[in-house]
Design an enzyme around this catalytic site. Structure first.
Site, PDB file in Angstrom:
ATOM      1  N   GLU A   1       8.509 -26.172 -23.036  1.00  0.00           N
ATOM      2  CA  GLU A   1       9.597 -24.840 -23.335  1.00  0.00           C
ATOM      3  C   GLU A   1       8.975 -23.785 -23.438  1.00  0.00           C
ATOM      4  O   GLU A   1       8.243 -23.846 -24.356  1.00  0.00           O
ATOM      5  CB  GLU A   1      10.302 -25.380 -24.257  1.00  0.00           C
ATOM      6  CG  GLU A   1      11.795 -24.492 -24.397  1.00  0.00           C
ATOM      7  CD  GLU A   1      12.514 -25.220 -23.691  1.00  0.00           C
ATOM      8  OE1 GLU A   1      12.491 -26.402 -23.096  1.00  0.00           O
ATOM      9  OE2 GLU A   1      14.012 -24.553 -23.704  1.00  0.00           O
TER      10      GLU A   1
ATOM     11  N   LYS B   1      13.817 -39.238 -30.160  1.00  0.00           N
ATOM     12  CA  LYS B   1      13.427 -40.099 -29.113  1.00  0.00           C
ATOM     13  C   LYS B   1      12.651 -41.773 -29.464  1.00  0.00           C
ATOM     14  O   LYS B   1      12.442 -41.390 -30.252  1.00  0.00           O
ATOM     15  CB  LYS B   1      12.152 -38.961 -28.519  1.00  0.00           C
ATOM     16  CG  LYS B   1      12.442 -38.443 -27.619  1.00  0.00           C
ATOM     17  CD  LYS B   1      10.920 -37.708 -26.880  1.00  0.00           C
ATOM     18  CE  LYS B   1      11.467 -36.279 -25.559  1.00  0.00           C
ATOM     19  NZ  LYS B   1      10.523 -35.372 -25.271  1.00  0.00           N
TER      20      LYS B   1
ATOM     21  N   SER C   1      17.242 -33.255 -18.606  1.00  0.00           N
ATOM     22  CA  SER C   1      18.854 -32.740 -19.651  1.00  0.00           C
ATOM     23  C   SER C   1      18.302 -33.812 -20.429  1.00  0.00           C
ATOM     24  O   SER C   1      18.763 -35.030 -20.257  1.00  0.00           O
ATOM     25  CB  SER C   1      19.406 -31.959 -18.953  1.00  0.00           C
ATOM     26  OG  SER C   1      20.495 -32.730 -18.354  1.00  0.00           O
ATOM     27  N   LEU C   2      19.056 -33.520 -21.585  1.00  0.00           N
ATOM     28  CA  LEU C   2      19.191 -34.514 -22.430  1.00  0.00           C
ATOM     29  C   LEU C   2      19.965 -34.900 -22.802  1.00  0.00           C
ATOM     30  O   LEU C   2      21.305 -33.744 -22.933  1.00  0.00           O
ATOM     31  CB  LEU C   2      18.431 -34.425 -23.877  1.00  0.00           C
ATOM     32  CG  LEU C   2      16.450 -34.183 -23.790  1.00  0.00           C
ATOM     33  CD1 LEU C   2      16.393 -33.093 -25.178  1.00  0.00           C
ATOM     34  CD2 LEU C   2      16.491 -34.747 -24.015  1.00  0.00           C
TER      35      LEU C   2
ATOM     36  N   ARG D   1      12.442 -25.528 -13.944  1.00  0.00           N
ATOM     37  CA  ARG D   1      13.153 -26.765 -14.001  1.00  0.00           C
ATOM     38  C   ARG D   1      14.188 -27.715 -12.742  1.00  0.00           C
ATOM     39  O   ARG D   1      14.111 -28.320 -12.215  1.00  0.00           O
ATOM     40  CB  ARG D   1      14.231 -27.306 -14.752  1.00  0.00           C
ATOM     41  CG  ARG D   1      15.673 -28.609 -15.006  1.00  0.00           C
ATOM     42  CD  ARG D   1      15.830 -28.829 -15.749  1.00  0.00           C
ATOM     43  NE  ARG D   1      16.190 -28.353 -16.676  1.00  0.00           N
ATOM     44  CZ  ARG D   1      16.900 -29.038 -18.174  1.00  0.00           C
ATOM     45  NH1 ARG D   1      16.358 -29.965 -18.401  1.00  0.00           N
ATOM     46  NH2 ARG D   1      17.386 -28.120 -18.326  1.00  0.00           N
TER      47      ARG D   1
ATOM     48  N   LYS E   1      22.551 -31.089 -31.994  1.00  0.00           N
ATOM     49  CA  LYS E   1      22.547 -29.829 -31.598  1.00  0.00           C
ATOM     50  C   LYS E   1      23.279 -29.552 -33.338  1.00  0.00           C
ATOM     51  O   LYS E   1      23.870 -29.646 -34.003  1.00  0.00           O
ATOM     52  CB  LYS E   1      24.110 -29.303 -30.263  1.00  0.00           C
ATOM     53  CG  LYS E   1      23.595 -30.060 -29.371  1.00  0.00           C
ATOM     54  CD  LYS E   1      22.290 -29.554 -29.298  1.00  0.00           C
ATOM     55  CE  LYS E   1      22.504 -28.154 -28.491  1.00  0.00           C
ATOM     56  NZ  LYS E   1      22.527 -27.945 -26.513  1.00  0.00           N
TER      57      LYS E   1
ATOM     58  N   LYS F   1      14.627 -28.696 -31.094  1.00  0.00           N
ATOM     59  CA  LYS F   1      14.852 -28.183 -30.118  1.00  0.00           C
ATOM     60  C   LYS F   1      14.797 -26.984 -29.527  1.00  0.00           C
ATOM     61  O   LYS F   1      15.302 -26.045 -29.855  1.00  0.00           O
ATOM     62  CB  LYS F   1      16.013 -28.724 -29.099  1.00  0.00           C
ATOM     63  CG  LYS F   1      16.153 -28.838 -27.721  1.00  0.00           C
ATOM     64  CD  LYS F   1      18.363 -28.913 -27.361  1.00  0.00           C
ATOM     65  CE  LYS F   1      18.118 -29.081 -26.234  1.00  0.00           C
ATOM     66  NZ  LYS F   1      18.326 -27.734 -25.564  1.00  0.00           N
TER      67      LYS F   1
ATOM     68  N   ALA G   1       0.563  -0.804   0.599  1.00  0.00           N
ATOM     69  CA  ALA G   1      -0.163   0.088   0.119  1.00  0.00           C
ATOM     70  C   ALA G   1       0.642   1.495  -0.045  1.00  0.00           C
ATOM     71  O   ALA G   1       0.648   2.001  -0.592  1.00  0.00           O
ATOM     72  CB  ALA G   1      -0.827  -0.015   1.238  1.00  0.00           C
TER      73      ALA G   1
HETATM   74  O1  JCF Z   1      12.394 -28.130 -26.885  1.00  0.00           O
HETATM   75  C1  JCF Z   1      13.410 -28.169 -25.567  1.00  0.00           C
HETATM   76  N1  JCF Z   1      13.813 -27.708 -25.525  1.00  0.00           N
HETATM   77  C2  JCF Z   1      13.566 -30.008 -26.005  1.00  0.00           C
HETATM   78  C3  JCF Z   1      13.892 -30.648 -24.334  1.00  0.00           C
HETATM   79  C4  JCF Z   1      12.392 -31.043 -26.108  1.00  0.00           C
HETATM   80  C5  JCF Z   1      11.437 -32.158 -25.508  1.00  0.00           C
HETATM   81  O2  JCF Z   1      10.930 -33.098 -25.901  1.00  0.00           O
HETATM   82  C6  JCF Z   1      12.700 -32.416 -24.638  1.00  0.00           C
HETATM   83  C7  JCF Z   1      14.080 -31.682 -23.605  1.00  0.00           C
HETATM   84  C8  JCF Z   1      14.434 -31.519 -22.573  1.00  0.00           C
HETATM   85  C9  JCF Z   1      14.242 -33.503 -21.638  1.00  0.00           C
HETATM   86  N2  JCF Z   1      12.423 -33.597 -23.958  1.00  0.00           N
HETATM   87  C10 JCF Z   1      12.909 -34.393 -22.775  1.00  0.00           C
HETATM   88  C11 JCF Z   1      13.296 -35.541 -22.328  1.00  0.00           C
END
Ligand code: JCF
Length: 347
Positions: free
Chosen positions: A182, A298, A91-92, A147, A322, A126, A43
């Site tokens: 995301e 995947k 993470s991946l 996360r 990447k 990604k 306030a």
């Molecule tokens: O788009 C992404 N940054 C992204 C991150 C996409 C995914 O399918 C992901 C991920 C992080 C973990 N899948 C997992 C299991």
């Protein structure tokens, strides 16, 4: 301290008062947003802000470059409560070369003791944003968490509720459903946000990911509401019932529940098709309206995903292929200079 009526302030007194208010509000912002330790009540904060605005209306020429009326918050911080994820947010692992993709497919088949040819995979861009886990109970959004370190994240529920592409309510969903995806910002929205920030002398963001993170992690959800954030769903955590039998069908189910899913998600039969989809997405990358930094592969069959399980921090059933960073060296070959009528030089 008795405060003078704004209508009777002299110009000199108004100038001093605006300086005092700018300092007090800046200190209050730092205490609230950066240190999560408010020193004045909401306030009182509102009252100071109103008084500042009233003086600015009476003396527009005295408005300061650092006027508190143009400021929205301060740096986000750890002023959020913590959430322990029912299922860790992982993470991946990364692939950089096409050969790494061959290895991923080969070791997956070997681990399962099946032929490579019997495996299929999804491939999707990604997204370069920040990951968020949304928990629904009986169809109601009850919690949103970043996360964090994977085990524990920040409770950003109020902020997530301000994002247009995050449903508050689901119909025909499992009683317990954690949807993961995301949060990101489109290029055009990022450019407009930065232009607006610069115009009001507020800090601009280095890139869309930064802008998305800074916008989601605001202690004031009304600031998040004004930021153009979007959300792609691509995974899930705790579930009371399976979504589907395959990754692809699960993504379709998330889309049917009302989530945005990435339209460039494809089913691929093996390493060759995965790399072909990667090349296609790489070629489309500069035309996409958002930043991506690779392609996620995947294993499609969810029963095989379960058998593959996890290594310490990454699933065995997925990998991120990447892109090389979007930076390159160039050699400047020369500069042509035109001499205009008046003698002006134009490179
Ligand atoms: O788009 C992404 N940054 C992204 C991150 C996409 C995914 O399918 C992901 C991920 C992080 C973990 N899948 C997992 C299991």
């Amino acid at each position: 301290m008795a405060e003078q009526d704004v209508n009777t302030l002299t110009e000199a007194a108004a100038r001093d008062e605006l300086a005092r208010l700018a300092e007090a509000l800046a200190a209050a912002n730092t205490a609230y947003h950066t240190e999560d330790a408010p020193e004045i009540s909401d306030a009182e904060y509102d009252r100071l802000k109103k008084r500042n605005a009233a003086i600015e209306v009476r003396f527009p020429e005295l408005k300061r470059a650092d006027s508190p009326s143009e400021k929205v918050g301060a740096a986000p911080s750890d002023g959020f409560s913590k959430v322990t994820h029912a299922q860790a947010m992982l993470s991946l692992g990364n692939a950089f070369e096409d050969a790494d993709v061959d290895d991923f497919v080969a070791r997956t088949a070997k681990f399962l003791g099946i032929a490579e040819a019997s495996l299929s995979f999804t491939a999707e861009p990604k997204i370069d944003g920040l990951s968020l886990s949304l928990r629904y109970e009986n169809g109601q959004l009850v919690q949103a968490a970043t996360r964090g370190d994977g085990a524990t994240g920040e409770n950003v529920t109020a902020n997530a509720r301000t994002i247009a592409s995050i449903p508050h309510q689901l119909s025909f969903a499992p009683d317990i459903l954690e949807v993961r995806g995301e949060v990101y910002m489109r290029h055009d929205d990022f450019a407009a946000l930065n232009a607006a920030q610069e115009a009001r002398g507020a800090k601009s963001f280095a890139n869309p990911r930064n802008a998305a993170a800074g916008s989601l992690r605001q202690l004031d959800p009304e600031i998040t509401r004004q930021r153009p954030l979007a959300f792609f769903a691509y995974a899930w955590g705790a579930l009371s019932q399976p979504l589907a039998e395959t990754q692809m069908e699960a993504i379709l189910r998330l889309a049917a529940l009302g989530f945005e899913t990435n339209p460039l998600t494809a089913l691929c039969a093996g390493a060759k098709e995965l790399v072909a989809h990667y090349d296609m997405i790489g070629a489309a990358r500069s035309d996409l309206p958002y930043d991506i930094d690779g392609v996620v592969y995947k294993v499609n069959d969810l029963e095989l995903q379960a058998r593959l399980g996890f290594r310490s921090t990454t699933p065995r059933w997925a990998i991120a292929h990447k892109f090389a960073a979007e930076l390159a060296w160039t050699r400047l070959e020369g500069i042509d200079i035109q001499v205009g009528r008046t003698g002006a030089l134009s490179p």
